[in-house]
Motif scaffolding. Structure first.
Motif, PDB file in Angstrom:
ATOM      1  N   PHE A  53      25.637 -39.016  29.302  1.00 28.38           N
ATOM      2  CA  PHE A  53      26.453 -39.073  30.517  1.00 28.38           C
ATOM      3  C   PHE A  53      26.160 -40.335  31.322  1.00 28.38           C
ATOM      4  O   PHE A  53      27.073 -40.979  31.849  1.00 28.38           O
ATOM      5  CB  PHE A  53      26.204 -37.820  31.372  1.00 28.38           C
ATOM      6  N   ALA A  54      24.896 -40.725  31.393  1.00 31.43           N
ATOM      7  CA  ALA A  54      24.506 -41.879  32.200  1.00 31.43           C
ATOM      8  C   ALA A  54      25.022 -43.180  31.608  1.00 31.43           C
ATOM      9  O   ALA A  54      25.570 -44.029  32.320  1.00 31.43           O
ATOM     10  CB  ALA A  54      22.993 -41.923  32.370  1.00 31.43           C
ATOM     11  N   ASN A  55      24.840 -43.370  30.286  1.00 31.57           N
ATOM     12  CA  ASN A  55      25.204 -44.676  29.716  1.00 31.57           C
ATOM     13  C   ASN A  55      26.687 -44.804  29.377  1.00 31.57           C
ATOM     14  O   ASN A  55      27.129 -45.866  28.942  1.00 31.57           O
ATOM     15  CB  ASN A  55      24.331 -45.012  28.497  1.00 31.57           C
ATOM     16  N   GLU A 115      34.583 -38.527  23.663  1.00 29.48           N
ATOM     17  CA  GLU A 115      34.830 -37.343  22.832  1.00 29.48           C
ATOM     18  C   GLU A 115      33.537 -36.705  22.363  1.00 29.48           C
ATOM     19  O   GLU A 115      33.427 -35.477  22.302  1.00 29.48           O
ATOM     20  CB  GLU A 115      35.691 -37.728  21.624  1.00 29.48           C
ATOM     21  N   ALA A 116      32.545 -37.546  22.039  1.00 32.66           N
ATOM     22  CA  ALA A 116      31.251 -37.008  21.614  1.00 32.66           C
ATOM     23  C   ALA A 116      30.599 -36.221  22.749  1.00 32.66           C
ATOM     24  O   ALA A 116      30.022 -35.139  22.531  1.00 32.66           O
ATOM     25  CB  ALA A 116      30.340 -38.147  21.150  1.00 32.66           C
ATOM     26  N   LEU A 117      30.687 -36.750  23.947  1.00 34.74           N
ATOM     27  CA  LEU A 117      30.140 -36.027  25.097  1.00 34.74           C
ATOM     28  C   LEU A 117      30.902 -34.729  25.344  1.00 34.74           C
ATOM     29  O   LEU A 117      30.304 -33.688  25.648  1.00 34.74           O
ATOM     30  CB  LEU A 117      30.210 -36.908  26.349  1.00 34.74           C
ATOM     31  N   TRP A 118      32.222 -34.793  25.207  1.00 32.80           N
ATOM     32  CA  TRP A 118      33.034 -33.609  25.426  1.00 32.80           C
ATOM     33  C   TRP A 118      32.695 -32.520  24.418  1.00 32.80           C
ATOM     34  O   TRP A 118      32.573 -31.338  24.790  1.00 32.80           O
ATOM     35  CB  TRP A 118      34.506 -33.977  25.356  1.00 32.80           C
ATOM     36  N   ALA A 119      32.519 -32.900  23.177  1.00 30.09           N
ATOM     37  CA  ALA A 119      32.189 -31.915  22.128  1.00 30.09           C
ATOM     38  C   ALA A 119      30.839 -31.263  22.385  1.00 30.09           C
ATOM     39  O   ALA A 119      30.633 -30.090  22.062  1.00 30.09           O
ATOM     40  CB  ALA A 119      32.205 -32.589  20.759  1.00 30.09           C
ATOM     41  N   ALA A 120      29.907 -32.025  22.985  1.00 31.38           N
ATOM     42  CA  ALA A 120      28.552 -31.513  23.206  1.00 31.38           C
ATOM     43  C   ALA A 120      28.322 -31.101  24.653  1.00 31.38           C
ATOM     44  O   ALA A 120      27.174 -30.908  25.082  1.00 31.38           O
ATOM     45  CB  ALA A 120      27.537 -32.583  22.807  1.00 31.38           C
ATOM     46  N   ARG A 121      29.393 -30.922  25.426  1.00 30.04           N
ATOM     47  CA  ARG A 121      29.262 -30.753  26.873  1.00 30.04           C
ATOM     48  C   ARG A 121      28.385 -29.578  27.281  1.00 30.04           C
ATOM     49  O   ARG A 121      27.700 -29.630  28.306  1.00 30.04           O
ATOM     50  CB  ARG A 121      30.641 -30.614  27.511  1.00 30.04           C
ATOM     51  N   ASP A 122      28.389 -28.507  26.489  1.00 27.17           N
ATOM     52  CA  ASP A 122      27.605 -27.327  26.866  1.00 27.17           C
ATOM     53  C   ASP A 122      26.116 -27.522  26.648  1.00 27.17           C
ATOM     54  O   ASP A 122      25.323 -26.681  27.074  1.00 27.17           O
ATOM     55  CB  ASP A 122      28.089 -26.110  26.068  1.00 27.17           C
ATOM     56  N   GLY A 125      23.338 -30.338  29.803  1.00 27.12           N
ATOM     57  CA  GLY A 125      22.637 -30.029  31.050  1.00 27.12           C
ATOM     58  C   GLY A 125      23.305 -30.625  32.277  1.00 27.12           C
ATOM     59  O   GLY A 125      22.636 -30.996  33.248  1.00 27.12           O
ATOM     60  N   LEU A 126      24.620 -30.715  32.259  1.00 31.07           N
ATOM     61  CA  LEU A 126      25.359 -31.316  33.367  1.00 31.07           C
ATOM     62  C   LEU A 126      25.464 -30.333  34.533  1.00 31.07           C
ATOM     63  O   LEU A 126      25.612 -29.122  34.330  1.00 31.07           O
ATOM     64  CB  LEU A 126      26.766 -31.709  32.921  1.00 31.07           C
ATOM     65  N   ASN A 127      25.401 -30.866  35.745  1.00 28.95           N
ATOM     66  CA  ASN A 127      25.693 -30.007  36.883  1.00 28.95           C
ATOM     67  C   ASN A 127      27.209 -29.859  37.012  1.00 28.95           C
ATOM     68  O   ASN A 127      27.975 -30.485  36.261  1.00 28.95           O
ATOM     69  CB  ASN A 127      25.049 -30.544  38.172  1.00 28.95           C
ATOM     70  N   ALA A 128      27.653 -29.045  37.957  1.00 25.92           N
ATOM     71  CA  ALA A 128      29.077 -28.729  38.062  1.00 25.92           C
ATOM     72  C   ALA A 128      29.915 -29.980  38.333  1.00 25.92           C
ATOM     73  O   ALA A 128      30.992 -30.151  37.759  1.00 25.92           O
ATOM     74  CB  ALA A 128      29.298 -27.685  39.152  1.00 25.92           C
ATOM     75  N   GLU A 129      29.434 -30.866  39.191  1.00 23.78           N
ATOM     76  CA  GLU A 129      30.205 -32.062  39.507  1.00 23.78           C
ATOM     77  C   GLU A 129      30.285 -32.985  38.299  1.00 23.78           C
ATOM     78  O   GLU A 129      31.352 -33.554  38.003  1.00 23.78           O
ATOM     79  CB  GLU A 129      29.586 -32.802  40.691  1.00 23.78           C
TER      80      GLU A 129
END
Length: 680
Positions: A53-55, A115-122, A125-129
């Motif tokens: 998410f950061a990079n 897309e890679a982030l979306w596939a692994a989104r769960d 460890g992302l917060n709601a925002e």
């Protein structure tokens, strides 16, 4: 390296150094900022590190900082203080900026990381925002064409570039028509005009370097002229010029531009697999579908049309009593409606207007914000882009929240209408920043030495735009992508339309509606008559608005029309448009729809938001206090500070506990039908 647009802004509140910026600075600044943004995006897309998410997302949030900064200054000035040099650069920039946006959103490597982030989104460890921002980034890329094949991406990019060129041309043509038309008024031409209209006409002549009096197409001048001028021939001339903007047949004619825009929008939607542009555009909005929009509009149309037709009969009888035979015409409506208002409600605009001075209305808006949200406003002595613009520091409990700029008077270099924009948006990511927000209006400038007076409609406009400003100034999110007014188009008008309600609170009027010369508060009887007439002529206002919204929807929910003007006529005939009322915005000057994609297939959104704003103010009434602290705190926490951090339905439900029905809207407009479906 000496370009002020590219240097750190070290002045007060890091405001743009307006006094140091020249038109020649913009082109090289854009060139440098685009190069920097391209390099940043390329580095993100080409990174050898696995996407996180950061990079990826946070890096994209900061990749275009310089470009965002230069763009904010340029486009705010292009709208509020246009010059030939700025207009030429705007035409040059339109396809370049559209091409860059396509490069980013259709970058295959970048989209693969998202897309890679979306596939692994769960598992991230992302917060709601953060989860919301990732969802919106992916949606933006998909809707921009990132998932298309190479040929599809190339065509989509070409379509967007052409649309950018056409929208810019539409805007500049409209500004030219408004700027170039003026009608000198001889002494006999001032018949029937109250002092404030005469003074505004004199100021308009002075602004154009002429003596005497002059009528222009500034809404705050032409509308009162149509209300009060007893010269029917001049009313017809003025009205014809007003509705002919963008339809001159010359170099500034917008009809062919509108036709091409609609065709390209349809192609854009079809490339992405949607049946129509309306289906594409409405998918992420609260309405979701064209059918839902049409349902709302038609439920309001029928009672509004009935009210307007009944009013037309009364006005026609008044006109005939004046010895004028024939049909009531569009240039007659405001004149006889004003006479009727004086007769039935004892409201004389000449008597009323001195109580709505610009200065006291600004003071009233600030005071309401202070009582609701604890804000304080301190005037600033800073250089801005025009002498008419003013700035205030906005604080709460001594802490800096924002800078607010007000630019209220009409001028030839300013496009028509009223709007809220930002020179800087709020965010916490990276170097945290607080917003710099501007309200731009087109109120008639008074003659030198005279106080600036507003009509009731002008005062509502001031409150409306300040409601948008509060949405931007109270924003409290981490990511600029969802900051402030970055919400669904049919939700963005909720804060602005809701804030209008405080102008009608009796204690606000008692305190701030003071005579511009004597300082005496508005008499209680006059105030009560004003509030009692709040739904006066709402048949007219609702019909002209809903007709425009239905034409906009019809343009986009099927195949693009070969002749938009013919389709406009067909739609109006189909709904039985009353003879003496025209669309609020006919196609050639329908800037909401054609000067960019913002309100395309979305002009309905004012009414969709009105369903909510009418219900939202009921929450304060139910609390027994228009300034109830607990209700105001819920409003700020769930709507004004939340930006686009959640879906609009969720934000509203968190504030109100449920979604509203259409009844408060119809009641507020004086159009309540006997039987109304339960939900909007």
């Amino acid at each position: 390296m000496t370009n002020p647009l590219l240097q750190p802004w070290t002045g007060a509140f890091a405001l743009p150094p307006f006094a140091e910026i020249h038109d020649a600075d913009f082109a090289p600044a854009f060139e440098a900022a685009l190069a920097e943004a391209r390099a940043n995006v390329a580095a993100i897309a080409g990174s050898s590190q696995p996407a996180n998410f950061a990079n990826t997302v946070e890096a994209l949030e900061l990749a275009e900082e310089a470009l965002d900064r230069v763009s904010a200054v340029f486009f705010n000035l292009a709208g509020a203080e246009s010059t030939p040099e700025r207009e030429a650069l705007q035409r040059d920039l339109a396809p370049k900026l559209a091409a860059f946006a396509s490069e980013v959103t259709m970058n295959a490597a970048l989209f693969a990381r998202i897309e890679a982030l979306w596939a692994a989104r769960d598992t991230l460890g992302l917060n709601a925002e953060q989860a919301r921002v990732l969802e919106l980034y992916r949606r933006m890329f998909v809707r921009a064409g990132a998932a298309l094949d190479e040929a599809g991406r190339a065509r989509m990019a070409a379509v967007k570039e052409r649309l950018a060129v056409l929208s810019t041309a539409f805007t500049q043509n409209l500004l030219a028509d408004e700027r170039d038309w003026a009608m000198p008024l001889a002494e006999a031409d001032l018949a029937g005009l109250p002092d404030f209209v005469v003074a505004a006409a004199k100021a308009a002549a002075e602004e154009r370097g002429a003596g005497g009096h002059m009528l222009t197409l500034n809404r705050s001048l032409v509308v009162p002229f149509l209300q009060f001028s007893s010269r029917r021939d001049l009313r017809e001339t003025a009205y014809a010029a007003w509705v002919a903007r963008g339809e001159s047949g010359g170099a500034t004619d917008n009809r062919a531009i509108a036709t091409e825009i609609l065709a390209l929008r349809e192609e854009r939607a079809k490339l992405l697999g949607y049946e129509s542009f309306a289906a594409y555009k409405l998918e992420p909005e609260m309405a979701k579908t064209p059918e839902a929009v049409r349902d709302l509009l038609m439920r309001v149309w029928e009672p509004a049309k009935g009210k307007a037709e009944a009013d037309a009969a009364v006005l026609t009888a008044m006109m005939h009593a004046d010895g004028i035979n024939g049909d009531l015409e569009a240039w007659d409506w405001r004149y006889y409606a004003e006479k009727r208002r004086l007769s039935e409600h004892e409201l004389d605009e000449g008597e009323l207007k001195p109580y709505f001075g610009l200065e006291t209305m600004i003071e009233a808006a600030f005071d309401c914000a202070a009582r609701l949200f604890g804000l304080a406003f301190r005037p600033l002595d800073v250089a801005l882009y025009h002498p008419d613009a003013r700035a205030w520091e906005v604080t709460r409990d001594g802490n800096h929240l924002a800078v607010f700029i007000g630019d209220y008077f009409a001028r030839a270099s300013k496009r028509s209408g009223a709007w809220c924009s930002s020179f800087r948006s709020q965010r916490k990511l990276g170097v945290a920043q607080r917003p710099v927000v501007v309200n731009v209006c087109n109120f008639a400038k008074p003659a030198r030495g005279e106080p600036a007076l507003l009509s009731w409609d002008d005062a509502r406009t001031l409150f409306h735009e300040f409601g948008h400003a509060l949405h931007a100034m109270l924003s409290d999110v981490t990511y600029g992508f969802i900051s402030g007014t970055s919400v669904a188009r049919d939700f963005v008008e909720l804060p602005s339309q809701l804030f209008e309600h405080w102008l009608e609170v009796p204690e606000v009027l008692d305190r701030f509606a003071r005579h511009a010369r004597t300082g005496v508060p508005i008499p209680a009887a006059l105030r009560d008559r004003l509030l009692a007439a709040s739904t006066y002529d709402q048949g007219f206002a609702t019909v002209e608005y809903v007709a425009s919204a239905l034409v906009d929807l019809s343009f986009h929910e099927g195949a693009a029309p070969a002749d938009p003007m013919a389709l406009q006529a067909e739609v109006l005939a189909g709904i039985g448009m009353p003879h003496a009322i025209r669309m609020r915005h006919a196609t050639p000057h329908f800037a909401h729809v054609f000067a960019g994609d913002g309100y395309s297939s979305g002009y309905y959104s004012y009414m969709w938001s009105e369903v909510m704003d009418a219900d939202a103010f009921e929450a304060f009434r139910e609390a027994g206090d228009a300034f109830d602290p607990a209700t105001a705190q819920r409003l700020e926490a769930n709507i004004l500070s939340a930006g686009g951090s959640r879906e609009a339905e969720d934000l509203y439900a968190a504030f109100r506990g449920r979604m509203p029905g259409v009844e408060p809207l119809l009641k507020g407009r004086g159009l309540l039908a006997e039987t109304v479906p339960e939900r909007a």
